[in-house]
Design an enzyme around this catalytic site. Structure first.
Site, PDB file in Angstrom:
ATOM      1  CG  ASP A 203      -5.047  10.679 -21.503  1.00 52.95           C
ATOM      2  OD1 ASP A 203      -5.132  11.456 -20.535  1.00 52.95           O
ATOM      3  OD2 ASP A 203      -4.216  10.826 -22.405  1.00 52.95           O
TER       4      ASP A 203
ATOM      5  CG  ASN B   3       4.481   9.290 -30.479  1.00 51.80           C
ATOM      6  OD1 ASN B   3       3.674  10.119 -30.063  1.00 51.80           O
ATOM      7  ND2 ASN B   3       4.445   8.027 -30.101  1.00 51.80           N
TER       8      ASN B   3
ATOM      9  CG  HIS C 261       0.904  10.542 -27.989  1.00 55.86           C
ATOM     10  ND1 HIS C 261       2.027   9.873 -27.551  1.00 55.86           N
ATOM     11  CD2 HIS C 261       0.517  11.309 -26.939  1.00 55.86           C
ATOM     12  CE1 HIS C 261       2.289  10.214 -26.306  1.00 55.86           C
ATOM     13  NE2 HIS C 261       1.391  11.098 -25.908  1.00 55.86           N
TER      14      HIS C 261
ATOM     15  CD  GLU D 230       1.369   6.127 -28.231  1.00 59.22           C
ATOM     16  OE1 GLU D 230       1.886   7.034 -28.913  1.00 59.22           O
ATOM     17  OE2 GLU D 230       1.816   5.787 -27.119  1.00 59.22           O
TER      18      GLU D 230
HETATM   19  C1  GLP Z   1       1.058  11.994 -22.381  1.00 61.23           C
HETATM   20  C2  GLP Z   1      -0.461  12.277 -22.337  1.00 61.23           C
HETATM   21  C3  GLP Z   1      -0.856  13.352 -23.297  1.00 61.23           C
HETATM   22  C4  GLP Z   1       0.163  14.467 -23.222  1.00 61.23           C
HETATM   23  C5  GLP Z   1       1.482  13.995 -23.765  1.00 61.23           C
HETATM   24  C6  GLP Z   1       2.613  14.981 -23.560  1.00 61.23           C
HETATM   25  O1  GLP Z   1       1.405  10.704 -22.699  1.00 61.23           O
HETATM   26  N1  GLP Z   1      -1.325  11.162 -22.510  1.00 61.23           N
HETATM   27  O2  GLP Z   1      -2.166  13.792 -23.005  1.00 61.23           O
HETATM   28  O3  GLP Z   1      -0.259  15.553 -23.988  1.00 61.23           O
HETATM   29  O4  GLP Z   1       1.832  12.718 -23.300  1.00 61.23           O
HETATM   30  O5  GLP Z   1       3.031  15.017 -22.239  1.00 61.23           O
HETATM   31  P1  GLP Z   1       3.790  16.245 -21.603  1.00 61.23           P
HETATM   32  O6  GLP Z   1       2.810  17.373 -21.568  1.00 61.23           O
HETATM   33  O7  GLP Z   1       4.174  15.816 -20.225  1.00 61.23           O
HETATM   34  O8  GLP Z   1       4.932  16.522 -22.493  1.00 61.23           O
END
Ligand code: GLP
EC number: 3.5.99.6
Length: 233
Positions: free
Chosen positions: A62, A128, A130, A135
């Site tokens: 992404d 959540n 995702h 989402e």
């Molecule tokens: C973000 C990314 C995800 C990631 C998630 C968790 O929004 N788009 O790819 O896995 O949230 O983030 P983190 O690893 O910083 O907890």
């Protein structure tokens, strides 16, 4: 799902590294990569190692809409600084956050994924549930798409920005259908604030309300979690 519980994120990075090494040893050529704080220790282990990706391709999950690749909040910048500067790939793909025509960019990225089928995809998980930026409620049939980020994701990601107002409101994300096509998947989660999402993913109903629960249907998923993230299992 194969679930590996480790003491902490540092130990999780070592487990994640083993999965990458094993994939590379077995001829994997295309690696699906993720950003966020979760995969950082896995990338650190890779950087310290002698693994060589110069014949491999990377395809990221992404990118924020409206952020230039050289902006230090872009996912492109994150990948450069956490992995690519030390471990360059033959070619690395990410969605272009500045694409003038988002509909065209979505098509371009789907073509990238079709032409480079992913052997190993690493994933984090949002609080959540995702994955990527898919989402809750996202259709499981979607490929790359533009996502309106939820307030909870914007709030969670605000820690990387000067203020919550600076967090982009949209992102390009690989879709759940694209993610499910990867041959092998690793999902990592560390910390107590991921415990509910992890429980839902592993033990809960398979539902679009918790996007990561779709992984219950994938034949080859390794889940690497620390004791805090595993605390509600
Ligand atoms: C973000 C990314 C995800 C990631 C998630 C968790 O929004 N788009 O790819 O896995 O949230 O983030 P983190 O690893 O910083 O907890």
């Amino acid at each position: 799902m194969k679930v590996i519980v480790v003491k902490d994120q540092a130990a999780g990075g070592k487990e994640g590294f083993k999965v990458f090494k094993n994939a590379l040893d077995n001829g994997a050529k295309v690696f699906g990569l993720a950003t966020g704080s979760t995969p950082v220790t896995t990338y650190q282990e890779i950087v310290k190692s002698d693994l060589d990706f110069s014949n491999c391709t990377s395809v990221n999950l992404d990118e924020y809409v409206g952020i230039a690749p050289d902006n230090d909040q872009s996912y492109k910048y994150f990948m450069q600084s956490h992995l690519f500067n030390e471990k360059p790939f033959k070619e690395s793909f990410l969605p272009n956050g500045l694409a003038a025509d988002p509909a065209e960019e979505v098509k371009r990225y789907d073509k990238v994924i079709d032409e480079h089928p992913i052997d190993l995809q690493i994933l984090g998980i949002g609080r959540n549930g995702h994955i990527g930026f898919n989402e809750p409620g996202t259709s499981r049939d979607v490929t790359t798409h533009v996502v309106d980020l939820t307030p909870s994701t914007i709030e969670a990601n605000a820690r990387f920005f000067a203020s919550e107002n600076d967090v982009p409101k949209q992102a390009f994300s690989m879709g759940l259908a694209s993610i499910m096509k990867s041959k092998h998947l690793i999902l990592e989660a560390f910390g107590e604030n991921k415990a509910d999402a992890v429980k839902g993913m592993i033990e809960g109903p398979d539902t679009p309300d918790l996007p990561a629960s779709i992984l219950q249907n994938h034949p080859d998923v390794t889940v690497i979690i620390d004791e805090a993230a595993a605390s509600k299992l």
